[in-house]
Design a protein around this motif. Structure first.
Motif, PDB file in Angstrom:
ATOM      1  N   SER A  31       0.718  -1.269   0.054  1.00  0.00           N
ATOM      2  CA  SER A  31      -0.064  -0.116  -0.158  1.00  0.00           C
ATOM      3  C   SER A  31       1.018   1.445  -0.020  1.00  0.00           C
ATOM      4  O   SER A  31       0.405   2.409  -0.261  1.00  0.00           O
ATOM      5  N   CYS A  32       2.237   1.226   0.204  1.00  0.00           N
ATOM      6  CA  CYS A  32       3.076   2.414   0.244  1.00  0.00           C
ATOM      7  C   CYS A  32       3.107   2.745  -1.248  1.00  0.00           C
ATOM      8  O   CYS A  32       3.424   2.033  -2.004  1.00  0.00           O
ATOM      9  N   THR A  33       2.781   4.318  -1.405  1.00  0.00           N
ATOM     10  CA  THR A  33       2.892   4.871  -2.665  1.00  0.00           C
ATOM     11  C   THR A  33       4.283   5.460  -2.854  1.00  0.00           C
ATOM     12  O   THR A  33       4.429   6.012  -4.036  1.00  0.00           O
ATOM     13  N   LEU A  34       5.094   5.400  -2.039  1.00  0.00           N
ATOM     14  CA  LEU A  34       6.527   6.099  -2.206  1.00  0.00           C
ATOM     15  C   LEU A  34       7.157   5.287  -3.346  1.00  0.00           C
ATOM     16  O   LEU A  34       7.317   4.153  -3.295  1.00  0.00           O
ATOM     17  N   PRO A  35       7.683   6.049  -4.426  1.00  0.00           N
ATOM     18  CA  PRO A  35       8.449   5.169  -5.324  1.00  0.00           C
ATOM     19  C   PRO A  35       9.545   4.475  -4.868  1.00  0.00           C
ATOM     20  O   PRO A  35      10.369   5.013  -3.756  1.00  0.00           O
ATOM     21  N   THR A  36       9.754   3.317  -5.203  1.00  0.00           N
ATOM     22  CA  THR A  36      10.908   2.348  -4.842  1.00  0.00           C
ATOM     23  C   THR A  36      12.191   3.016  -4.728  1.00  0.00           C
ATOM     24  O   THR A  36      13.000   2.893  -3.783  1.00  0.00           O
ATOM     25  N   ALA A  37      12.559   3.928  -5.613  1.00  0.00           N
ATOM     26  CA  ALA A  37      14.022   4.475  -5.654  1.00  0.00           C
ATOM     27  C   ALA A  37      14.060   5.431  -4.405  1.00  0.00           C
ATOM     28  O   ALA A  37      15.186   5.720  -3.848  1.00  0.00           O
ATOM     29  N   ASP A  38      12.943   5.937  -3.883  1.00  0.00           N
ATOM     30  CA  ASP A  38      12.812   7.080  -3.050  1.00  0.00           C
ATOM     31  C   ASP A  38      12.923   6.549  -1.469  1.00  0.00           C
ATOM     32  O   ASP A  38      13.279   6.927  -0.595  1.00  0.00           O
ATOM     33  N   ARG A  39      12.473   5.104  -1.443  1.00  0.00           N
ATOM     34  CA  ARG A  39      12.332   4.521  -0.210  1.00  0.00           C
ATOM     35  C   ARG A  39      13.628   4.651   0.633  1.00  0.00           C
ATOM     36  O   ARG A  39      13.777   4.806   1.816  1.00  0.00           O
ATOM     37  N   PRO A  40      15.008   4.220   0.186  1.00  0.00           N
ATOM     38  CA  PRO A  40      16.211   4.167   0.860  1.00  0.00           C
ATOM     39  C   PRO A  40      16.403   5.596   1.613  1.00  0.00           C
ATOM     40  O   PRO A  40      17.051   5.751   2.475  1.00  0.00           O
ATOM     41  N   LEU A  41      16.427   6.801   0.565  1.00  0.00           N
ATOM     42  CA  LEU A  41      16.268   8.049   1.277  1.00  0.00           C
ATOM     43  C   LEU A  41      15.476   8.538   2.409  1.00  0.00           C
ATOM     44  O   LEU A  41      15.798   8.948   3.281  1.00  0.00           O
ATOM     45  N   ARG A  42      14.153   7.994   2.330  1.00  0.00           N
ATOM     46  CA  ARG A  42      13.354   8.187   3.324  1.00  0.00           C
ATOM     47  C   ARG A  42      13.651   7.462   4.669  1.00  0.00           C
ATOM     48  O   ARG A  42      13.641   8.225   5.833  1.00  0.00           O
ATOM     49  N   VAL A  43      14.088   6.183   4.470  1.00  0.00           N
ATOM     50  CA  VAL A  43      14.617   5.480   5.477  1.00  0.00           C
ATOM     51  C   VAL A  43      15.913   6.152   6.204  1.00  0.00           C
ATOM     52  O   VAL A  43      15.593   6.232   7.473  1.00  0.00           O
ATOM     53  N   ALA A  44      16.632   6.604   5.376  1.00  0.00           N
ATOM     54  CA  ALA A  44      17.816   7.237   5.974  1.00  0.00           C
ATOM     55  C   ALA A  44      17.324   8.589   6.788  1.00  0.00           C
ATOM     56  O   ALA A  44      17.916   8.871   7.847  1.00  0.00           O
ATOM     57  N   GLU A  45      16.262   9.104   6.227  1.00  0.00           N
ATOM     58  CA  GLU A  45      15.660  10.322   7.031  1.00  0.00           C
ATOM     59  C   GLU A  45      15.267   9.951   8.614  1.00  0.00           C
ATOM     60  O   GLU A  45      15.532  10.546   9.477  1.00  0.00           O
ATOM     61  N   PHE A  46      14.716   8.906   8.449  1.00  0.00           N
ATOM     62  CA  PHE A  46      14.072   8.188   9.849  1.00  0.00           C
ATOM     63  C   PHE A  46      15.224   7.917  10.497  1.00  0.00           C
ATOM     64  O   PHE A  46      15.304   8.193  11.998  1.00  0.00           O
TER      65      PHE A  46
END
Length: 100
Positions: free
Chosen positions: A7-22
């Motif tokens: 259900s996550c709509t964040l583009p796959t390529a952007d996910r590692p960046l978001r995880v890094a922010e968290f």
């Protein structure tokens, strides 16, 4: 990142960046607790900068993963970020807790 639900709509390529922010935000936490299976709480020293980072990140995350609920509270010199999910997404919260 097998724990990311379909259900996550964040583009796959952007996910590692978001995880890094968290990861960056969680690195500044002074405490984490798990009051219930579907809830995590992080405590940070209260500062406008940390509050802004947490609020912006929470707002962006709810755009792609609407199952998250984030609540920011400031009291007694401490900023608390509560993160909750429904029972179908507890596995996602487990993964977030493991990263923290």
């Amino acid at each position: 990142m097998e724990w990311v639900p379909p259900s996550c709509t964040l583009p796959t390529a952007d996910r590692p960046l978001r995880v890094a922010e968290f990861d960056g935000l969680f690195a500044t936490a002074v405490r984490m607790d798990r009051p219930a299976p579907g809830e995590l709480r992080f405590a940070f020293p209260a500062s406008p900068e940390t509050a802004g980072i947490a609020a912006t990140l929470a707002a962006r995350e709810t755009e792609c993963c609407s199952f998250f609920t984030f609540t920011l509270t400031v009291a007694a010199g401490e900023l608390t970020l509560a993160v909750s999910v429904d029972e179908r997404h507890v596995e996602v919260l487990d993964a977030l807790a493991a990263r923290a």
